[in-house]
Motif scaffolding. Sequence first.
Motif, mmCIF file in Angstrom:
data_model
loop_
_atom_site.group_PDB
_atom_site.id
_atom_site.type_symbol
_atom_site.label_atom_id
_atom_site.label_comp_id
_atom_site.label_asym_id
_atom_site.label_seq_id
_atom_site.Cartn_x
_atom_site.Cartn_y
_atom_site.Cartn_z
ATOM 1 N N VAL A 1 71.244 -13.280 25.127
ATOM 2 C CA VAL A 1 69.849 -13.722 25.176
ATOM 3 C C VAL A 1 69.538 -14.346 26.534
ATOM 4 O O VAL A 1 70.265 -15.218 27.005
ATOM 5 C CB VAL A 1 69.578 -14.756 24.054
ATOM 6 N N GLU B 1 64.548 -8.902 12.885
ATOM 7 C CA GLU B 1 64.209 -10.300 13.136
ATOM 8 C C GLU B 1 65.113 -11.124 12.228
ATOM 9 O O GLU B 1 64.952 -11.125 11.004
ATOM 10 C CB GLU B 1 62.742 -10.586 12.836
ATOM 11 N N ASP C 1 64.751 -13.472 24.787
ATOM 12 C CA ASP C 1 64.848 -12.033 25.045
ATOM 13 C C ASP C 1 66.278 -11.535 24.832
ATOM 14 O O ASP C 1 67.172 -11.853 25.609
ATOM 15 C CB ASP C 1 64.406 -11.705 26.474
ATOM 16 N N VAL C 2 66.491 -10.749 23.779
ATOM 17 C CA VAL C 2 67.806 -10.164 23.529
ATOM 18 C C VAL C 2 67.956 -8.973 24.464
ATOM 19 O O VAL C 2 67.217 -7.995 24.359
ATOM 20 C CB VAL C 2 67.962 -9.748 22.048
ATOM 21 N N THR C 3 68.893 -9.065 25.390
ATOM 22 C CA THR C 3 69.063 -8.016 26.398
ATOM 23 C C THR C 3 70.189 -7.049 26.049
ATOM 24 O O THR C 3 70.238 -5.945 26.586
ATOM 25 C CB THR C 3 69.348 -8.631 27.775
ATOM 26 N N SER C 4 71.079 -7.461 25.148
ATOM 27 C CA SER C 4 72.195 -6.608 24.761
ATOM 28 C C SER C 4 72.826 -7.182 23.496
ATOM 29 O O SER C 4 72.585 -8.334 23.145
ATOM 30 C CB SER C 4 73.226 -6.553 25.896
ATOM 31 N N TYR C 5 73.641 -6.385 22.826
ATOM 32 C CA TYR C 5 74.374 -6.873 21.663
ATOM 33 C C TYR C 5 75.640 -6.066 21.510
ATOM 34 O O TYR C 5 75.782 -4.980 22.075
ATOM 35 C CB TYR C 5 73.524 -6.793 20.383
ATOM 36 N N GLU D 1 63.819 -2.296 14.384
ATOM 37 C CA GLU D 1 63.609 -3.666 14.853
ATOM 38 C C GLU D 1 64.108 -4.648 13.799
ATOM 39 O O GLU D 1 63.835 -4.491 12.610
ATOM 40 C CB GLU D 1 62.133 -3.916 15.147
ATOM 41 N N LEU E 1 74.777 -11.484 20.160
ATOM 42 C CA LEU E 1 73.547 -11.168 20.889
ATOM 43 C C LEU E 1 73.577 -11.872 22.246
ATOM 44 O O LEU E 1 73.955 -13.036 22.331
ATOM 45 C CB LEU E 1 72.321 -11.643 20.102
ATOM 46 N N THR F 1 64.388 -11.653 17.700
ATOM 47 C CA THR F 1 63.951 -10.294 17.407
ATOM 48 C C THR F 1 64.570 -9.351 18.429
ATOM 49 O O THR F 1 64.552 -9.636 19.627
ATOM 50 C CB THR F 1 62.416 -10.203 17.474
ATOM 51 N N PHE F 2 65.125 -8.255 17.952
ATOM 52 C CA PHE F 2 65.717 -7.254 18.843
ATOM 53 C C PHE F 2 65.627 -5.895 18.180
ATOM 54 O O PHE F 2 65.331 -5.790 16.990
ATOM 55 C CB PHE F 2 67.168 -7.603 19.194
ATOM 56 N N SER F 3 65.856 -4.853 18.952
ATOM 57 C CA SER F 3 65.788 -3.505 18.394
ATOM 58 C C SER F 3 67.034 -2.714 18.777
ATOM 59 O O SER F 3 67.742 -3.045 19.718
ATOM 60 C CB SER F 3 64.523 -2.789 18.873
#
Length: 119
Positions: free
Chosen positions: A93, A62, A98-102, A60, A91, A76-78
């Motif tokens: 968002v 941040e 909400d980070v949905t992909s990167y 994770e 990123l 924040t993303f994992s």
Amino acid sequence: MKKSMIAIGIVLVILVGGVIFLQNVNLNRVGADEYFTQINGEGTKTEDKMSDGGIHIRYEYELPAYDKDGNQKTLTFSADKQLRENAYLLLFVKNGKDVTSYQEVKDEELPKKVAEVLE
């Protein structure tokens, strides 16, 4: 008879095209805002026990992220693996946080204002 064969052909083309489109498009990125960040640090390692007894490891992060105009937001993303130190990420968002992909990007792909802040 000829008209029904044409209609069936058109439907098949549409179905095949739809399947190909869905395989090549990441729906987590559609309609998302774009922010850029740079990986600093190793991330926080978390381990989740799965129902079959296996262990699922995630990292994770941040980090401060910037939109194309240079406006900052902490996100924040994992990730399933530890990300490369100093790598630049784009990123995707949704809902403002909400980070949905990167995806990793090269420094020359950064918008000018973002590059000034991150470099």
